[in-house]
Design an enzyme around this catalytic site. Structure first.
Site, PDB file in Angstrom:
ATOM      1  N   ALA A 232      -7.468 -10.285   3.258  1.00 52.49           N
ATOM      2  CA  ALA A 232      -6.070 -10.689   3.457  1.00 52.49           C
ATOM      3  C   ALA A 232      -5.712 -10.758   4.936  1.00 52.49           C
ATOM      4  CB  ALA A 232      -5.135  -9.733   2.726  1.00 52.49           C
TER       5      ALA A 232
ATOM      6  N   GLN B 287      -1.339  -6.871  -2.317  1.00 53.64           N
ATOM      7  CA  GLN B 287      -1.096  -5.788  -3.285  1.00 53.64           C
ATOM      8  C   GLN B 287      -0.630  -6.325  -4.636  1.00 53.64           C
ATOM      9  OE1 GLN B 287      -1.613  -2.512  -2.798  1.00 53.64           O
ATOM     10  NE2 GLN B 287      -1.924  -2.460  -0.574  1.00 53.64           N
TER      11      GLN B 287
ATOM     12  N   CYS C  77      -0.430   4.469   8.212  1.00 49.63           N
ATOM     13  CA  CYS C  77      -0.673   3.040   7.945  1.00 49.63           C
ATOM     14  C   CYS C  77      -1.703   2.442   8.876  1.00 49.63           C
ATOM     15  CB  CYS C  77       0.600   2.232   7.993  1.00 49.63           C
ATOM     16  SG  CYS C  77       0.300   0.558   7.448  1.00 49.63           S
TER      17      CYS C  77
ATOM     18  N   ALA D   1      -9.665  -8.794  -2.447  1.00 54.68           N
ATOM     19  CA  ALA D   1     -10.249  -8.289  -3.695  1.00 54.68           C
ATOM     20  C   ALA D   1     -10.214  -6.768  -3.789  1.00 54.68           C
ATOM     21  CB  ALA D   1     -11.691  -8.775  -3.825  1.00 54.68           C
ATOM     22  N   HIS D   2     -10.268  -6.092  -2.636  1.00 56.52           N
ATOM     23  CA  HIS D   2     -10.539  -4.648  -2.692  1.00 56.52           C
ATOM     24  C   HIS D   2      -9.331  -3.786  -3.061  1.00 56.52           C
ATOM     25  CE1 HIS D   2      -9.028  -2.998   1.253  1.00 56.52           C
ATOM     26  NE2 HIS D   2      -9.103  -4.262   1.604  1.00 56.52           N
TER      27      HIS D   2
END
Ligand SMILES: *Cc1c(COP(=O)(O)O)cnc(C)c1O
Length: 388
Positions: free
Chosen positions: A74, A182, A329, A203-204
């Site tokens: 992403a 997400q 974060c 994907a993760h």
């Protein structure tokens, strides 16, 4: 096996589902061909498998397979979308609108564009984490070329009103990009109904492998122009050169396929677990729920806790659970989370925050253990503070 903390950090990453791994494995050794090899079966068979993953992804968001561009994740998809639009449309205008609670993979490309002369409007959010649509309306200018709004927030799980934003952008001829890292597989996404022009995936976060993602690029009504950010063999219709990472692409497709089939039941299950956790934690005094109570990802619970030190809290929890704090974060820095401060929190309260990312493989027993240990840790920290 050694005793490991309970994993509740599923917004950071998820384990690869065994079914996903099983689908990937033959593409490392047996079916190793380059999907761009058009002269032999090694290429044909991997090309066919890649095509299937492309179709699964396209179907998941009501797009066409030609509109899916595979990327490394992403972060790359966001960079390609934002810089690619800026470079292709700079003669039309140089104004971009985004939101204070975006992931850094959106905010940082925007900051970079600022150094090139682009103007960026960063919309604030309301105390529940949602953007105010009337503020978005006021932010549009004749030279606005792009609006970028996250679909589901990675810290507080809040779901932004994509269809409303999409309608406002379309009415004004402005391109709408959404970071859906997400969201894919977890909430219904429809690029037609929501009038989305560009959408980023990875994907993760959905039980697929790391290192693979995609960008949806609208080809019709309107056709979005995108300047490539990586040049080479002209793969992905020239938008992203580089030999396709076949096993990862197969895994991505399988992960999304599983998530879509399971979506309704899984969301029900995760909502139950989240409620179970919140019911116990909310018995503590001075606990705040961060983000909208219902318009959020089923597996997300983010809380701030008064009267404790964030670092001490995390230290007290980490042998029992793997969770993220309000400063985690960008783990290289210890600044408080920009998402939590955007909600209006003080730095101190932002630090004393916990993000519970509940996932497919968590159980009710784990949730009870996590709740009990969190409660007793907070109570003992508060007691120590009084004694000091
Ligand atoms: C994880 C995440 C990213 C980054 O994705 P990668 O595939 O790790 O590059 C971007 N945006 C959001 C909202 C995320 O949660």
């Amino acid at each position: 096996m050694s005793h490991r903390p309970i994993y509740l950090d599923n917004h950071a990453t998820t384990p690869v589902d065994e079914r996903v791994l099983a689908a990937m494995l033959p593409y490392f050794t047996e079916h190793f061909g380059n999907p761009s090899s058009i002269n032999h079966i090694y290429g044909w068979e991997t090309e066919a498998a890649v095509k299937k993953s492309r179709e699964i992804l396209a179907q998941a968001i009501n797009a066409t397979p030609e509109e899916i561009v595979f990327t490394s994740g992403a972060t790359e998809a966001n960079n390609l979308a934002i810089k690619g639009v800026a470079e292709a449309y700079f003669q039309k205008g140089q104004h971009i609108i985004t939101v204070a609670t975006e992931h850094n993979a959106v905010l940082d490309p925007c900051k970079y564009l600022q150094t090139l002369g682009f103007e960026i409007t960063i919309l604030p959010v309301q105390t529940d984490g949602l953007i105010d649509l009337t503020q978005l309306e006021k932010a549009f200018r004749p030279d606005t070329i792009l609006v970028s709004v996250i679909a589901a927030n990675n810290e507080i799980g809040v779901l932004q009103p994509l269809a409303e934003i999409g309608a406002m952008c379309r009415e004004r001829g402005v391109i709408f990009h959404s970071d859906a890292a997400q969201a894919i597989g977890k909430i219904p996404l429809d690029v037609q109904a929501m009038q989305i022009d560009l959408m980023s995936f990875t994907a993760h976060k959905v039980y697929g492998p790391k290192g693979i993602g995609a960008l949806y690029v609208r080809r019709r009504n309107p056709r979005v122009q995108l300047a490539a950010q990586q040049h080479g063999g002209g793969h992905e219709r020239g938008m992203r050169s580089g030999t396709l990472y076949t096993p990862q692409i197969i895994g991505f497709g399988k992960a999304v396929e599983i998530a879509l089939q399971a979506q309704a039941t899984e969301n029900q299950y995760l909502t139950q677990l989240r409620q179970r956790l919140w019911e116990q934690l909310s018995q503590l005094e001075g606990i705040h729920l961060n983000g909208h109570p219902t318009q959020r990802l089923a597996g997300n619970l983010n809380i701030s806790i008064e009267g404790v030190d964030g670092a001490a809290l995390l230290l007290g929890l980490q042998s029992v659970m793997a969770v993220s704090s309000g400063s985690a974060c960008s783990s290289a820095t210890t600044a408080p989370s920009h998402v939590l401060t955007a909600l209006g929190h003080t730095e101190q309260l932002a630090y004393a925050s916990l993000r519970f990312g509940i996932g497919r493989f968590n159980t009710a027993e784990e949730i009870d253990q996590v709740a009990q240990h969190t409660i007793s840790t907070v109570q003992s920290l508060r007691k120590q503070k009084i004694l000091l």
